[in-house]
Design a protein around this motif. Structure first.
Motif, PDB file in Angstrom:
ATOM      1  N   LEU A  97       0.831  -1.199   0.000  1.00  0.00           N
ATOM      2  CA  LEU A  97       0.000   0.000   0.000  1.00  0.00           C
ATOM      3  C   LEU A  97       0.869   1.254   0.000  1.00  0.00           C
ATOM      4  N   GLY A  98       1.902   1.267   0.827  1.00  0.00           N
ATOM      5  CA  GLY A  98       2.802   2.412   0.907  1.00  0.00           C
ATOM      6  C   GLY A  98       3.544   2.646  -0.405  1.00  0.00           C
ATOM      7  N   GLU A  99       4.014   1.566  -1.018  1.00  0.00           N
ATOM      8  CA  GLU A  99       4.700   1.700  -2.298  1.00  0.00           C
ATOM      9  C   GLU A  99       3.775   2.279  -3.356  1.00  0.00           C
ATOM     10  N   ILE A 100       2.557   1.772  -3.429  1.00  0.00           N
ATOM     11  CA  ILE A 100       1.596   2.247  -4.429  1.00  0.00           C
ATOM     12  C   ILE A 100       1.250   3.713  -4.174  1.00  0.00           C
ATOM     13  N   ALA A 101       1.063   4.079  -2.912  1.00  0.00           N
ATOM     14  CA  ALA A 101       0.710   5.459  -2.567  1.00  0.00           C
ATOM     15  C   ALA A 101       1.779   6.440  -3.022  1.00  0.00           C
ATOM     16  N   HIS A 102       3.026   5.976  -3.082  1.00  0.00           N
ATOM     17  CA  HIS A 102       4.141   6.865  -3.420  1.00  0.00           C
ATOM     18  C   HIS A 102       4.729   6.589  -4.803  1.00  0.00           C
ATOM     19  N   GLY A 103       3.977   5.848  -5.631  1.00  0.00           N
ATOM     20  CA  GLY A 103       4.386   5.644  -7.011  1.00  0.00           C
ATOM     21  C   GLY A 103       5.583   4.744  -7.217  1.00  0.00           C
ATOM     22  N   PRO A 131      -3.733  -2.597  14.689  1.00  0.00           N
ATOM     23  CA  PRO A 131      -4.296  -1.269  14.451  1.00  0.00           C
ATOM     24  C   PRO A 131      -3.545  -0.577  13.325  1.00  0.00           C
ATOM     25  N   LEU A 132      -4.095   0.539  12.866  1.00  0.00           N
ATOM     26  CA  LEU A 132      -3.489   1.308  11.786  1.00  0.00           C
ATOM     27  C   LEU A 132      -2.679   2.457  12.370  1.00  0.00           C
ATOM     28  N   SER A 133      -1.470   2.630  11.859  1.00  0.00           N
ATOM     29  CA  SER A 133      -0.642   3.748  12.309  1.00  0.00           C
ATOM     30  C   SER A 133      -1.014   4.997  11.518  1.00  0.00           C
ATOM     31  N   SER A 134      -0.524   6.122  11.944  1.00  0.00           N
ATOM     32  CA  SER A 134      -0.736   7.371  11.203  1.00  0.00           C
ATOM     33  C   SER A 134      -0.143   7.268   9.808  1.00  0.00           C
ATOM     34  N   ASN A 139      -1.114   7.074   4.014  1.00  0.00           N
ATOM     35  CA  ASN A 139      -0.970   6.407   2.719  1.00  0.00           C
ATOM     36  C   ASN A 139      -2.333   6.072   2.117  1.00  0.00           C
ATOM     37  N   MET A 140      -3.278   5.643   2.950  1.00  0.00           N
ATOM     38  CA  MET A 140      -4.628   5.359   2.466  1.00  0.00           C
ATOM     39  C   MET A 140      -5.299   6.638   1.968  1.00  0.00           C
ATOM     40  N   LEU A 141      -5.090   7.742   2.678  1.00  0.00           N
ATOM     41  CA  LEU A 141      -5.657   9.020   2.252  1.00  0.00           C
ATOM     42  C   LEU A 141      -5.095   9.446   0.903  1.00  0.00           C
ATOM     43  N   ILE A 142      -3.793   9.298   0.713  1.00  0.00           N
ATOM     44  CA  ILE A 142      -3.174   9.627  -0.580  1.00  0.00           C
ATOM     45  C   ILE A 142      -3.850   8.827  -1.696  1.00  0.00           C
TER      46      ILE A 142
END
Length: 191
Positions: A97-103, A131-134, A139-142
């Motif tokens: 998810l983090g990788e996708i959020a940042h291209g 739980p979900l961290s900030s 990253n989900m918001l992006i």
């Protein structure tokens, strides 16, 4: 024939992907499946299902499923000129998810997701972490602001599930609803 890309990463919850693949195939959709190395390991650990055996079984029953090499950036699904009806990443690890959020497109999962975003095709990401961290939430918001549907594997209980299959069907039914694919996997509110 409509075709979807389904990706399985190394997060917990691959049983949802098994059910989604079966539902799409039995209803005549075509699937390009991309599975990370850890995704295959978690699938076998959690379900006892060996990836290649599952693919062969699905091909025999329904056809229309192609296993893509996660490291093959020359795959057709890596190109925007290859038309698909969308992509579902199920389950989606926070790393993916983090990788996708940042291209970042380290593999075919990231690249196919990037293609869906840039071509404005439906992309449904089903994160499985708690739980979900900030950082996870940012990253989900992006991704959400980029048009991606974030659909956490959070089953409802208003349909009064009687077993684990009912819980799985609820989450998969929600994914299908998001893609405007009719299904009767769970009782809709008010029905």
């Amino acid at each position: 024939m409509k075709k979807y890309i389904i990706a399985i990463t190394g997060a917990s919850g691959s049983i949802y992907a098994v059910k989604l693949i079966e539902e799409l195939l039995k209803n005549g959709y075509s699937i390009h499946l991309v599975v990370s190395d850890n995704g295959a390991k978690v699938l076998e650990y959690e379900t006892g299902i060996k990836l290649l055996n599952f693919i062969e079984d699905m091909k025999e029953k329904y056809g229309n499923i192609t296993l893509e090499d996660v490291d093959n950036l020359f795959s057709s699904v890596a190109s925007g000129s290859f038309k698909t009806d969308g992509m579902i990443i199920l389950p989606c690890s926070m790393s993916s998810l983090g990788e996708i959020a940042h291209g970042v497109s380290k593999n075919l999962i990231g690249r196919a997701a990037d293609v869906c975003i840039k071509e404005k095709r439906p992309l449904v990401i089903v994160p499985r972490e708690t739980p979900l961290s900030s950082i996870h939430l940012k990253n989900m918001l992006i991704l959400s602001e980029s048009g991606v549907t974030i659909l956490p594997a959070m089953p409802g209980f208003y349909h009064k599930p009687e077993n684990l299959e009912d819980v799985i069907n609820f989450v998969v039914g929600k994914i299908l609803d998001t893609l405007s694919i009719e299904n009767n996997l769970f009782k809709k509110w008010g029905n």
